[in-house]
Design a protein around this motif. Structure first.
Motif, PDB file in Angstrom:
ATOM      1  N   THR A 125       2.727   3.573   3.122  1.00  0.00           N
ATOM      2  CA  THR A 125       4.229   3.395   2.405  1.00  0.00           C
ATOM      3  C   THR A 125       3.685   2.440   1.091  1.00  0.00           C
ATOM      4  O   THR A 125       2.942   1.918   0.905  1.00  0.00           O
ATOM      5  CB  THR A 125       4.921   2.099   3.493  1.00  0.00           C
ATOM      6  OG1 THR A 125       4.240   1.179   3.744  1.00  0.00           O
ATOM      7  CG2 THR A 125       5.854   3.195   4.349  1.00  0.00           C
ATOM      8  N   ASN A 126       4.404   2.984   0.492  1.00  0.00           N
ATOM      9  CA  ASN A 126       4.319   2.045  -1.399  1.00  0.00           C
ATOM     10  C   ASN A 126       3.772   0.624  -0.531  1.00  0.00           C
ATOM     11  O   ASN A 126       3.178  -0.135  -1.427  1.00  0.00           O
ATOM     12  CB  ASN A 126       5.120   1.487  -2.068  1.00  0.00           C
ATOM     13  CG  ASN A 126       5.598   3.124  -2.700  1.00  0.00           C
ATOM     14  OD1 ASN A 126       5.321   3.932  -2.169  1.00  0.00           O
ATOM     15  ND2 ASN A 126       6.513   3.173  -3.078  1.00  0.00           N
ATOM     16  N   ARG A 127       4.397  -0.219   0.343  1.00  0.00           N
ATOM     17  CA  ARG A 127       3.796  -1.509   0.606  1.00  0.00           C
ATOM     18  C   ARG A 127       2.452  -1.562   1.468  1.00  0.00           C
ATOM     19  O   ARG A 127       1.977  -2.380   0.934  1.00  0.00           O
ATOM     20  CB  ARG A 127       4.924  -2.391   1.847  1.00  0.00           C
ATOM     21  CG  ARG A 127       4.526  -3.504   1.855  1.00  0.00           C
ATOM     22  CD  ARG A 127       5.626  -4.432   3.043  1.00  0.00           C
ATOM     23  NE  ARG A 127       6.953  -4.115   2.152  1.00  0.00           N
ATOM     24  CZ  ARG A 127       7.768  -5.443   1.629  1.00  0.00           C
ATOM     25  NH1 ARG A 127       7.580  -5.642   2.896  1.00  0.00           N
ATOM     26  NH2 ARG A 127       9.152  -5.412   0.932  1.00  0.00           N
ATOM     27  N   ALA A 135      -0.162  -0.784  -1.755  1.00  0.00           N
ATOM     28  CA  ALA A 135      -0.441  -2.296  -2.134  1.00  0.00           C
ATOM     29  C   ALA A 135      -0.323  -3.392  -1.623  1.00  0.00           C
ATOM     30  O   ALA A 135      -1.682  -4.151  -2.621  1.00  0.00           O
ATOM     31  CB  ALA A 135       1.328  -2.853  -2.980  1.00  0.00           C
ATOM     32  N   ALA A 136      -0.386  -3.530  -0.758  1.00  0.00           N
ATOM     33  CA  ALA A 136      -1.318  -4.242   0.208  1.00  0.00           C
ATOM     34  C   ALA A 136      -2.748  -3.890  -0.077  1.00  0.00           C
ATOM     35  O   ALA A 136      -3.658  -5.207   0.273  1.00  0.00           O
ATOM     36  CB  ALA A 136      -0.569  -4.384   1.649  1.00  0.00           C
ATOM     37  N   SER A 146       0.916  -4.871  -7.389  1.00  0.00           N
ATOM     38  CA  SER A 146       2.068  -5.138  -7.107  1.00  0.00           C
ATOM     39  C   SER A 146       2.899  -3.084  -6.653  1.00  0.00           C
ATOM     40  O   SER A 146       2.163  -2.293  -6.672  1.00  0.00           O
ATOM     41  CB  SER A 146       2.309  -5.107  -8.059  1.00  0.00           C
ATOM     42  OG  SER A 146       2.418  -3.894  -8.989  1.00  0.00           O
ATOM     43  N   GLU A 147       4.149  -3.788  -6.185  1.00  0.00           N
ATOM     44  CA  GLU A 147       4.673  -2.667  -5.187  1.00  0.00           C
ATOM     45  C   GLU A 147       4.908  -1.644  -6.154  1.00  0.00           C
ATOM     46  O   GLU A 147       5.420  -0.567  -6.060  1.00  0.00           O
ATOM     47  CB  GLU A 147       5.649  -2.831  -4.059  1.00  0.00           C
ATOM     48  CG  GLU A 147       5.039  -3.795  -2.655  1.00  0.00           C
ATOM     49  CD  GLU A 147       6.125  -3.454  -1.806  1.00  0.00           C
ATOM     50  OE1 GLU A 147       7.413  -2.817  -1.442  1.00  0.00           O
ATOM     51  OE2 GLU A 147       6.477  -4.771  -1.174  1.00  0.00           O
ATOM     52  N   ARG A 148       5.952  -2.509  -7.984  1.00  0.00           N
ATOM     53  CA  ARG A 148       5.904  -1.814  -8.916  1.00  0.00           C
ATOM     54  C   ARG A 148       5.057  -0.572  -9.071  1.00  0.00           C
ATOM     55  O   ARG A 148       5.369   0.604  -9.450  1.00  0.00           O
ATOM     56  CB  ARG A 148       6.510  -2.417  -9.888  1.00  0.00           C
ATOM     57  CG  ARG A 148       7.968  -3.065  -9.332  1.00  0.00           C
ATOM     58  CD  ARG A 148       8.306  -3.372 -10.440  1.00  0.00           C
ATOM     59  NE  ARG A 148       8.908  -2.795 -11.500  1.00  0.00           N
ATOM     60  CZ  ARG A 148       9.924  -3.478 -12.321  1.00  0.00           C
ATOM     61  NH1 ARG A 148      10.807  -4.125 -11.352  1.00  0.00           N
ATOM     62  NH2 ARG A 148      10.786  -2.449 -12.554  1.00  0.00           N
ATOM     63  N   VAL A 152       2.651   0.955  -7.408  1.00  0.00           N
ATOM     64  CA  VAL A 152       2.625   1.872  -6.354  1.00  0.00           C
ATOM     65  C   VAL A 152       3.441   2.728  -6.686  1.00  0.00           C
ATOM     66  O   VAL A 152       3.370   4.078  -6.645  1.00  0.00           O
ATOM     67  CB  VAL A 152       2.531   1.220  -5.164  1.00  0.00           C
ATOM     68  CG1 VAL A 152       2.160   2.381  -4.063  1.00  0.00           C
ATOM     69  CG2 VAL A 152       1.018   0.070  -4.658  1.00  0.00           C
ATOM     70  N   GLU A 153       5.071   1.910  -6.900  1.00  0.00           N
ATOM     71  CA  GLU A 153       6.195   3.332  -7.099  1.00  0.00           C
ATOM     72  C   GLU A 153       5.833   3.831  -7.975  1.00  0.00           C
ATOM     73  O   GLU A 153       6.082   5.064  -8.380  1.00  0.00           O
ATOM     74  CB  GLU A 153       7.288   2.389  -6.940  1.00  0.00           C
ATOM     75  CG  GLU A 153       7.803   1.506  -5.653  1.00  0.00           C
ATOM     76  CD  GLU A 153       8.679   0.524  -6.773  1.00  0.00           C
ATOM     77  OE1 GLU A 153       9.240   0.446  -7.297  1.00  0.00           O
ATOM     78  OE2 GLU A 153       9.062  -0.306  -5.360  1.00  0.00           O
ATOM     79  N   ARG A 191       2.880   6.383  -7.550  1.00  0.00           N
ATOM     80  CA  ARG A 191       3.683   7.726  -6.721  1.00  0.00           C
ATOM     81  C   ARG A 191       4.656   8.880  -6.980  1.00  0.00           C
ATOM     82  O   ARG A 191       4.740   9.429  -7.150  1.00  0.00           O
ATOM     83  CB  ARG A 191       4.620   7.465  -5.608  1.00  0.00           C
ATOM     84  CG  ARG A 191       4.719   7.835  -3.964  1.00  0.00           C
ATOM     85  CD  ARG A 191       5.246   7.714  -3.588  1.00  0.00           C
ATOM     86  NE  ARG A 191       4.591   6.272  -2.156  1.00  0.00           N
ATOM     87  CZ  ARG A 191       3.705   6.942  -1.466  1.00  0.00           C
ATOM     88  NH1 ARG A 191       3.663   7.760  -0.571  1.00  0.00           N
ATOM     89  NH2 ARG A 191       3.235   6.459  -0.596  1.00  0.00           N
TER      90      ARG A 191
END
Length: 161
Positions: free
Chosen positions: A33-35, A38-39, A44-46, A48-49, A52
């Protein structure tokens, strides 16, 4: 995003960020997952979004570095041609005096190659190719350098005493 003095990223920093994006692609392919991505990568998750989305649309090429934003818009042959034209002088290109200003060089680039540069961009292009800033010497046309040297060596010591 703002950068420290000097702006932008070096080639090494750009390559480091590209490695992180490529690690993210491996994790995308693994179904994370993106989360989680990112971790793991500590971004940041943004980001990674965005990565993707680029990966989905264009594949691995979508996350590769696009290179320096300040790269030249002229090819090496065009730059060589520009240098030849600069050596011919401003008079040949219709200016009234023998001074190349950045505004004139910018105009010349536009005329020759139909490429628009800012004055600062023209300066960076020239600097990148070994040209330097020059200040014309302000001297009278009638000046006799030989007479000046004689005056410095013979007359000035007597006047100073």
């Amino acid at each position: 995003m703002r950068y420290a003095q000097g702006g932008g990223l070096t080639d090494a920093e750009r390559a480091g960020r590209e490695r992180i994006r490529l690690q993210a692609v491996v994790r995308f392919e693994g179904g994370e997952t993106n989360r989680a991505v990112a971790a793991t990568l500590r971004v940041s998750e943004r980001s990674v979004e965005r990565w993707r989305r680029a990966w989905r649309e264009r594949g691995q090429v979508g996350v590769l570095s696009q290179g320096s934003a300040g790269r030249s818009r002229l090819s090496e042959t065009q730059i060589a041609s520009l240098e030849r034209e600069l050596e011919r002088g401003p008079l040949v290109h219709g200016w009234a005096d023998q001074r190349w200003t950045l505004a004139r060089i910018k105009t010349l680039i536009g005329r020759l190659f139909h490429v628009s540069y800012t004055v600062e961009g023209a300066w960076r292009l020239l600097k990148r190719h070994g040209w330097s800033w020059q200040q014309p010497a302000r001297r009278a046309i009638e000046r006799d350098d030989g007479a000046v040297e004689v005056w410095k060596q013979e007359t000035w010591p007597r006047v100073r005493a």
